[in-house]
Design a protein around this motif. Structure first.
Motif, PDB file in Angstrom:
ATOM      1  N   THR A 184       0.838  -1.220   0.000  1.00 59.78           N
ATOM      2  CA  THR A 184       0.000   0.000   0.000  1.00 59.78           C
ATOM      3  C   THR A 184       0.863   1.257   0.000  1.00 59.78           C
ATOM      4  OG1 THR A 184      -1.740  -1.185   1.185  1.00 59.78           O
ATOM      5  CG2 THR A 184      -1.811   1.238   1.199  1.00 59.78           C
ATOM      6  N   GLU A 185       1.851   1.327   0.883  1.00 64.47           N
ATOM      7  CA  GLU A 185       2.705   2.516   0.943  1.00 64.47           C
ATOM      8  C   GLU A 185       3.474   2.674  -0.358  1.00 64.47           C
ATOM      9  OE1 GLU A 185       2.334   0.423   3.398  1.00 64.47           O
ATOM     10  OE2 GLU A 185       1.418   1.730   4.915  1.00 64.47           O
ATOM     11  N   ARG A 186       3.972   1.512  -0.864  1.00 66.41           N
ATOM     12  CA  ARG A 186       4.699   1.608  -2.133  1.00 66.41           C
ATOM     13  C   ARG A 186       3.770   2.062  -3.260  1.00 66.41           C
ATOM     14  NH1 ARG A 186       7.161  -3.723  -4.790  1.00 66.41           N
ATOM     15  NH2 ARG A 186       5.063  -3.777  -5.700  1.00 66.41           N
ATOM     16  N   LYS A 187       2.516   1.506  -3.203  1.00 69.45           N
ATOM     17  CA  LYS A 187       1.541   1.895  -4.217  1.00 69.45           C
ATOM     18  C   LYS A 187       1.229   3.385  -4.138  1.00 69.45           C
ATOM     19  CE  LYS A 187      -1.404   0.473  -7.409  1.00 69.45           C
ATOM     20  NZ  LYS A 187      -0.983  -0.172  -8.655  1.00 69.45           N
ATOM     21  N   GLN A 188       1.071   3.861  -2.912  1.00 62.84           N
ATOM     22  CA  GLN A 188       0.828   5.295  -2.742  1.00 62.84           C
ATOM     23  C   GLN A 188       1.999   6.119  -3.248  1.00 62.84           C
ATOM     24  OE1 GLN A 188      -0.035   5.696   1.412  1.00 62.84           O
ATOM     25  NE2 GLN A 188      -2.169   4.959   1.206  1.00 62.84           N
ATOM     26  N   ALA A 189       3.223   5.632  -2.920  1.00 64.06           N
ATOM     27  CA  ALA A 189       4.410   6.343  -3.402  1.00 64.06           C
ATOM     28  C   ALA A 189       4.469   6.331  -4.922  1.00 64.06           C
ATOM     29  CB  ALA A 189       5.668   5.705  -2.814  1.00 64.06           C
ATOM     30  N   GLU A 190       4.096   5.152  -5.504  1.00 61.10           N
ATOM     31  CA  GLU A 190       4.087   5.073  -6.961  1.00 61.10           C
ATOM     32  C   GLU A 190       3.030   6.000  -7.555  1.00 61.10           C
ATOM     33  OE1 GLU A 190       3.472   1.005  -7.831  1.00 61.10           O
ATOM     34  OE2 GLU A 190       5.585   0.418  -7.516  1.00 61.10           O
ATOM     35  N   THR A 191       1.876   6.039  -6.849  1.00 65.03           N
ATOM     36  CA  THR A 191       0.813   6.937  -7.334  1.00 65.03           C
ATOM     37  C   THR A 191       1.267   8.393  -7.290  1.00 65.03           C
ATOM     38  OG1 THR A 191      -0.878   5.384  -6.571  1.00 65.03           O
ATOM     39  CG2 THR A 191      -1.571   7.658  -6.992  1.00 65.03           C
ATOM     40  N   GLN A 192       1.878   8.731  -6.162  1.00 62.63           N
ATOM     41  CA  GLN A 192       2.387  10.104  -6.046  1.00 62.63           C
ATOM     42  C   GLN A 192       3.455  10.372  -7.100  1.00 62.63           C
ATOM     43  OE1 GLN A 192       3.728  10.504  -2.011  1.00 62.63           O
ATOM     44  NE2 GLN A 192       1.636  10.516  -1.148  1.00 62.63           N
ATOM     45  N   LEU A 193       4.305   9.364  -7.294  1.00 59.73           N
ATOM     46  CA  LEU A 193       5.343   9.514  -8.294  1.00 59.73           C
ATOM     47  C   LEU A 193       4.733   9.660  -9.681  1.00 59.73           C
ATOM     48  CD1 LEU A 193       8.366   9.565  -8.865  1.00 59.73           C
ATOM     49  CD2 LEU A 193       8.311   7.078  -9.088  1.00 59.73           C
ATOM     50  N   GLN A 194       3.666   8.849  -9.915  1.00 60.67           N
ATOM     51  CA  GLN A 194       2.998   8.926 -11.204  1.00 60.67           C
ATOM     52  C   GLN A 194       2.342  10.306 -11.395  1.00 60.67           C
ATOM     53  OE1 GLN A 194       3.160   6.777 -13.574  1.00 60.67           O
ATOM     54  NE2 GLN A 194       1.754   7.776 -14.990  1.00 60.67           N
ATOM     55  N   GLN A 195       1.715  10.787 -10.312  1.00 61.28           N
ATOM     56  CA  GLN A 195       1.114  12.119 -10.388  1.00 61.28           C
ATOM     57  C   GLN A 195       2.172  13.192 -10.628  1.00 61.28           C
ATOM     58  OE1 GLN A 195      -1.015  12.515  -6.711  1.00 61.28           O
ATOM     59  NE2 GLN A 195      -2.775  11.265  -7.395  1.00 61.28           N
ATOM     60  N   LEU A 196       3.308  13.036  -9.904  1.00 61.38           N
ATOM     61  CA  LEU A 196       4.396  13.998 -10.111  1.00 61.38           C
ATOM     62  C   LEU A 196       4.902  13.929 -11.543  1.00 61.38           C
ATOM     63  CD1 LEU A 196       6.330  16.078  -8.957  1.00 61.38           C
ATOM     64  CD2 LEU A 196       7.815  14.214  -8.209  1.00 61.38           C
ATOM     65  N   TYR A 197       4.986  12.673 -12.034  1.00 63.32           N
ATOM     66  CA  TYR A 197       5.443  12.503 -13.414  1.00 63.32           C
ATOM     67  C   TYR A 197       4.457  13.148 -14.389  1.00 63.32           C
ATOM     68  CZ  TYR A 197       6.498  10.189 -17.840  1.00 63.32           C
ATOM     69  OH  TYR A 197       6.784   9.942 -19.154  1.00 63.32           O
ATOM     70  N   GLN A 198       3.188  12.923 -14.126  1.00 62.00           N
ATOM     71  CA  GLN A 198       2.178  13.511 -14.998  1.00 62.00           C
ATOM     72  C   GLN A 198       2.220  15.040 -14.935  1.00 62.00           C
ATOM     73  OE1 GLN A 198      -1.493  11.749 -13.757  1.00 62.00           O
ATOM     74  NE2 GLN A 198      -1.101   9.772 -14.782  1.00 62.00           N
ATOM     75  N   GLN A 199       2.388  15.535 -13.685  1.00 59.95           N
ATOM     76  CA  GLN A 199       2.501  16.997 -13.549  1.00 59.95           C
ATOM     77  C   GLN A 199       3.716  17.521 -14.294  1.00 59.95           C
ATOM     78  OE1 GLN A 199       2.525  17.800  -9.353  1.00 59.95           O
ATOM     79  NE2 GLN A 199       0.341  17.286  -9.072  1.00 59.95           N
ATOM     80  N   THR A 200       4.820  16.748 -14.150  1.00 58.54           N
ATOM     81  CA  THR A 200       6.032  17.164 -14.846  1.00 58.54           C
ATOM     82  C   THR A 200       5.823  17.144 -16.356  1.00 58.54           C
ATOM     83  OG1 THR A 200       7.372  16.255 -13.045  1.00 58.54           O
ATOM     84  CG2 THR A 200       8.487  16.717 -15.133  1.00 58.54           C
ATOM     85  N   GLN A 201       5.182  16.064 -16.810  1.00 59.23           N
ATOM     86  CA  GLN A 201       4.906  15.974 -18.234  1.00 59.23           C
ATOM     87  C   GLN A 201       3.993  17.122 -18.688  1.00 59.23           C
ATOM     88  OE1 GLN A 201       7.396  13.898 -19.294  1.00 59.23           O
ATOM     89  NE2 GLN A 201       5.889  13.182 -20.794  1.00 59.23           N
ATOM     90  N   TYR A 202       3.001  17.407 -17.846  1.00 58.60           N
ATOM     91  CA  TYR A 202       2.093  18.508 -18.176  1.00 58.60           C
ATOM     92  C   TYR A 202       2.854  19.837 -18.203  1.00 58.60           C
ATOM     93  CZ  TYR A 202      -1.558  22.013 -17.635  1.00 58.60           C
ATOM     94  OH  TYR A 202      -2.347  23.128 -17.791  1.00 58.60           O
ATOM     95  N   GLN A 203       3.729  20.001 -17.206  1.00 58.26           N
ATOM     96  CA  GLN A 203       4.500  21.246 -17.156  1.00 58.26           C
ATOM     97  C   GLN A 203       5.410  21.370 -18.374  1.00 58.26           C
ATOM     98  OE1 GLN A 203       3.971  23.493 -14.836  1.00 58.26           O
ATOM     99  NE2 GLN A 203       5.466  24.971 -15.628  1.00 58.26           N
ATOM    100  N   VAL A 204       6.037  20.220 -18.730  1.00 59.96           N
ATOM    101  CA  VAL A 204       6.903  20.236 -19.904  1.00 59.96           C
ATOM    102  C   VAL A 204       6.109  20.562 -21.158  1.00 59.96           C
ATOM    103  CG1 VAL A 204       8.331  18.783 -21.409  1.00 59.96           C
ATOM    104  CG2 VAL A 204       8.616  18.672 -18.924  1.00 59.96           C
ATOM    105  N   GLN A 205       4.935  19.892 -21.285  1.00 56.73           N
ATOM    106  CA  GLN A 205       4.095  20.181 -22.445  1.00 56.73           C
ATOM    107  C   GLN A 205       3.638  21.646 -22.434  1.00 56.73           C
ATOM    108  OE1 GLN A 205       0.926  17.344 -22.298  1.00 56.73           O
ATOM    109  NE2 GLN A 205       2.254  15.566 -22.782  1.00 56.73           N
TER     110      GLN A 205
END
Length: 796
Positions: A184-205
């Protein structure tokens, strides 16, 4: 039978060890090390067991049983102490046979609550799909590795886990040895990481889109091109149906649509050039507060201005203010056509970022336009300055040429003609003229003129009263530019613009320069300045010419005075020598005279010439004394003219009778007393009467009259009566000679009928004596009469 049971038990132990070893590979390094150590010990122990044989079952059975029990006990301890949640359940029902402590801690149920209960009863696997998929994998593969699934704790909390399953057969029933790793914690971390990645991708775009937009709008510095490009890029970037850029024009109280973009042409009516009222516009008021206005549904708009716009542009609006240099420039309007649309923060943020870049592009464009305008202005100023410098050099050359010419001449006429000629040609005027003023006659005469037209005014005399405002300023030393409506300012019916500037020095206004152009043109500052400088040079040259003329006149006067001096010395020497010569001749003749009568005659001549010599010397001395006497004569004697005048006339009566001249006296008895000097006044009257006797023929009259006048003399210190003494005789003095009668040694030629002769100093002496008596002497000759009048104040 015992051998078969032993082998089954050993096989089960080996399977569990193998499953635990495989699962240990998925654990962390610390957990795997602990578990592997225990498994290695257990494996060593099982390998140490001797394999029982049928021949020695009885002897080894007890030892084997002991070792098996020891292995099972050891395995049970490993099972319970494992940090991994492990459960053993039946595959068909999912009934728990055994669980370790880690599993109990993980799911929150007690051991008693788990054993002999199924996962469905406890709702540990809430998703039937997950359990179905798990059983399908077990049946198909015989094992499951790292299957991600959700499980429910006793508290109802849903957790994420990785499930690995090995199949065991216990008492003839297939069972599942399940390893549960909570992620669960790893999943949450992955989710947060995924959200951060998406935000980063959005920011880059977003940054890429902004960079593309910025590059697109900055490729041009033309404001219209920027607007068109910006509207298109924004629409394509945000997938907006309609984009417009509005400029706020506060002077007109409107919002002007300067650019637009349509995703589909013809979807909305064109709005470029459309004017939206600012007054009573609530959306405009919010924009002027620099507020981003979100309208998710234009149907909610109820004000007259925006509700009518919503009919043409229905859907959703996003209005973003455009700021320029801290103030509102306009707005960026985004519109989704027809249907409502909820504007997301990301859309608003991107729109605001684009608006900021657009504002910078507008600023850059306007700065560029300003720079271009400044460059154009600077270029124009350089051209104008170059023309001014060229003109200044031309005018400087003109001024130097005029200055050199006028200073090389001492002829006033040539000076003025040169000035108007050069100035007229240099300034290319229609007419340039010089006027000389006669302030006594209040006229101005055009003396010299340059004209480019046939019409001329040279020699024309203009009354100053005809242009009072103009000449008032000219006589005060100020220039004036005007366009007169008088007939003189018309040339072939065309009005003229005239600039006049006085020719003046420190003493007076000598004249003026007048320059004429067509009325459509006027004299600029440089032309006014050159005219002023030429006028000043003309004034200097005219003053020099006049000083030269005055100097020439003085030289001529000095030459005349020198001639008079020579004549005077010659006359004095002649006058002094003549009596002496006569006396010398009389003495010589007296020596040789044969008779007493002859001697007596020569003695009379000797006495007469001696008296003449003495009088001449006395007159010269008196005249010199009067000319050098600065303090004047003390006038303290009271003279009663009725009583005193007969005594002055008495010495001349015998001569008047001898020459048959007629003497008249007109002396009123009521004349007031005269305060003067007896001797000098008597000398004046004696000289005037003697002069009258000398030049009056026989039978002609001599009149002595006197009277009192009430008008004061100009030289009198205070107003008082004036005594007038007049001596008239019937003789005429030519007008050409009348002004010279007071010159020393001057005698009117051919005017002495008695050949009496004289020194020529009498009237000069009379003039000086009258001045000493504070009086005025006048002479006039007309109609055969010559009159000398002496005016004396009664109280000097």
């Amino acid at each position: 039978m015992e051998l078969h049971s032993f082998e089954q038990r050993m096989e089960t132990i080996q399977e569990r060890i193998s499953s635990l070893a495989q699962f240990a590979e998925q654990l962390s390094a610390d957990q795997a090390a602990i578990l592997k150590t225990s498994l290695d010990e257990l494996s060593s122990l099982t390998k140490a067991l001797p394999a029982p044989s049928n021949n020695d079952i009885s002897s080894n059975n007890q030892d084997a049983q002991f070792l098996i029990c020891q292995s099972e006990e050891k395995l049970s301890k490993i099972f319970q102490a494992s940090p991994i949640a492990i459960s053993i359940s039946t595959i068909t029902e999912g009934r728990f046979i055994d669980v370790n402590n880690s599993f109990v801690d993980l799911v929150g149920y007690s051991r008693e609550e788990l054993i002999n209960h199924t996962v469905l009863e406890l709702a540990i696997w809430p998703s039937a799909e997950d359990r179905k998929r798990l059983i399908e994998l077990i049946n198909r593969q015989g094992l499951v590795r790292s299957l991600e699934a959700k499980y429910a704790k006793k508290s109802g909390e849903m957790r994420d886990a990785l499930v690995s399953v090995d199949v065991l057969e216990i008492d003839g029933e297939r069972c599942a040895l399940a390893f549960l790793n909570d992620i669960t914690e790893r999943k949450q971390a992955e989710t947060q990481l995924q959200q951060l990645y998406q935000q980063t991708q959005y920011q880059v775009q977003r940054e890429r889109a902004l960079n593309r937009f910025t590059q697109a709008v900055r490729n041009s510095l033309d404001i219209d091109c920027i607007f068109a490009t910006a509207a298109q890029e924004i629409g394509q970037m945000l997938q907006i149906d309609y984009v417009s850029i509005l400029q706020y024009v506060p002077q007109r109280q409107i919002w002007l649509n300067v650019a637009e973009y349509e995703q589909q042409l013809g979807l909305v009516p064109t709005g470029v050039g459309m004017e939206i009222p600012d007054a009573d516009n609530p959306l405009a008021a919010r924009l002027k507060q620099l507020e981003v206005v979100r309208i998710d549904n234009t149907q909610v708009l109820n004000d007259p201005i925006n509700s009518s716009l919503a009919e043409e542009f229905p859907g959703a609006w996003l209005l973003i203010p455009l700021q320029y240099q801290g103030s509102l420039w306009g707005s960026l309007t985004l519109s989704q056509r027809d249907s409502p649309h909820t504007w997301q923060d990301s859309e608003v943020d991107l729109g605001c970022a684009i608006a900021d870049q657009l504002a910078l592009a507008i600023q850059q464009s306007e700065l560029y336009q300003q720079v271009q305008q400044l460059n154009a202005n600077l270029e124009q100023q350089v051209q104008e300055r170059t023309q001014q410098l060229q003109r200044a050099l031309s005018f400087e050359s003109l001024l130097k040429r005029i200055t050199d010419k006028v200073r090389d001449s001492l002829d006033e006429g040539q000076i003025l003609q040169t000035a108007v000629q050069e100035l007229g040609l240099g300034l290319q005027v229609k007419r340039c003229e010089t006027a000389l003023h006669d302030l006594a006659q209040q006229t101005s005469a055009i003396a010299y003129e340059f004209t480019a037209v046939p019409h001329t005014y040279s020699g024309q005399v203009v009354p100053i009263a005809e242009y009072p405002d103009v000449y008032e300023q000219l006589l005060q030393g100020q220039g004036v530019q005007f366009c007169p409506i008088y007939s003189r300012s018309q040339t072939n019916g065309e009005p003229e613009a005239i600039f006049s500037y006085p020719i003046s020095d420190d003493h007076e206004v000598l004249g003026s320069l007048h320059l004429c152009k067509s009325a459509q043109a006027c004299f600029d500052e440089s032309e006014v300045r050159i005219v002023q400088q030429v006028a000043n040079q003309c004034a200097i040259a005219m003053r020099q010419a006049r000083l030269y003329q005055a100097a020439q006149a003085q030289v001529q006067a000095l030459e005349g005075l020198n001639q008079l001096k020579d004549d005077f010395l010659s006359t004095v020497s002649h006058e002094l020598r003549t009596p002496v010569s006569n006396m010398k001749m009389a003495i010589q003749m007296l020596k040789i005279a044969p008779s007493i009568e002859r001697r007596q005659r020569y003695l009379e001549i000797l006495q007469m010439e001696c008296t003449r010599e003495i009088e001449l010397i006395n007159d010269l001395l008196d005249l010199q004394r009067l000319e050098s006497q600065a303090d004047g004569i003390a006038l303290e004697e009271t003279i009663l003219l009725p009583d005193w005048l007969p005594s002055v006339i008495e010495p001349f009566r015998s001569r008047i009778q001898e020459r048959q001249q007629i003497l008249h006296m007109d002396v009123p008895a009521d004349l007031p007393p005269l305060i003067s000097d007896h001797a000098n006044l008597g000398r004046v009257l004696a000289e005037l009467i003697n002069n009258a006797c000398k030049y009056t023929p026989a039978g002609h009259q001599i009149i002595l009259s006197t009277w009192c006048e009430s008008e004061s003399l100009a030289i009198a210190p205070t107003p008082q009566p004036v005594i007038a003494l007049r001596v008239r005789n019937q003789a005429n003095i030519p007008a050409a000679q009348l002004g010279r009668v007071f010159e020393k040694f001057y005698r009117v030629p051919h005017a002495d009928p008695w050949q009496q002769g004289g020194t020529g100093l009498g009237l000069a002496l009379v003039q000086k004596l009258v001045e000493q008596l504070q009086g005025v002497l006048q002479v006039e000759s007309a109609d055969g009469w010559t009159t000398f009048t002496v005016h004396l104040p009664t109280q000097p």
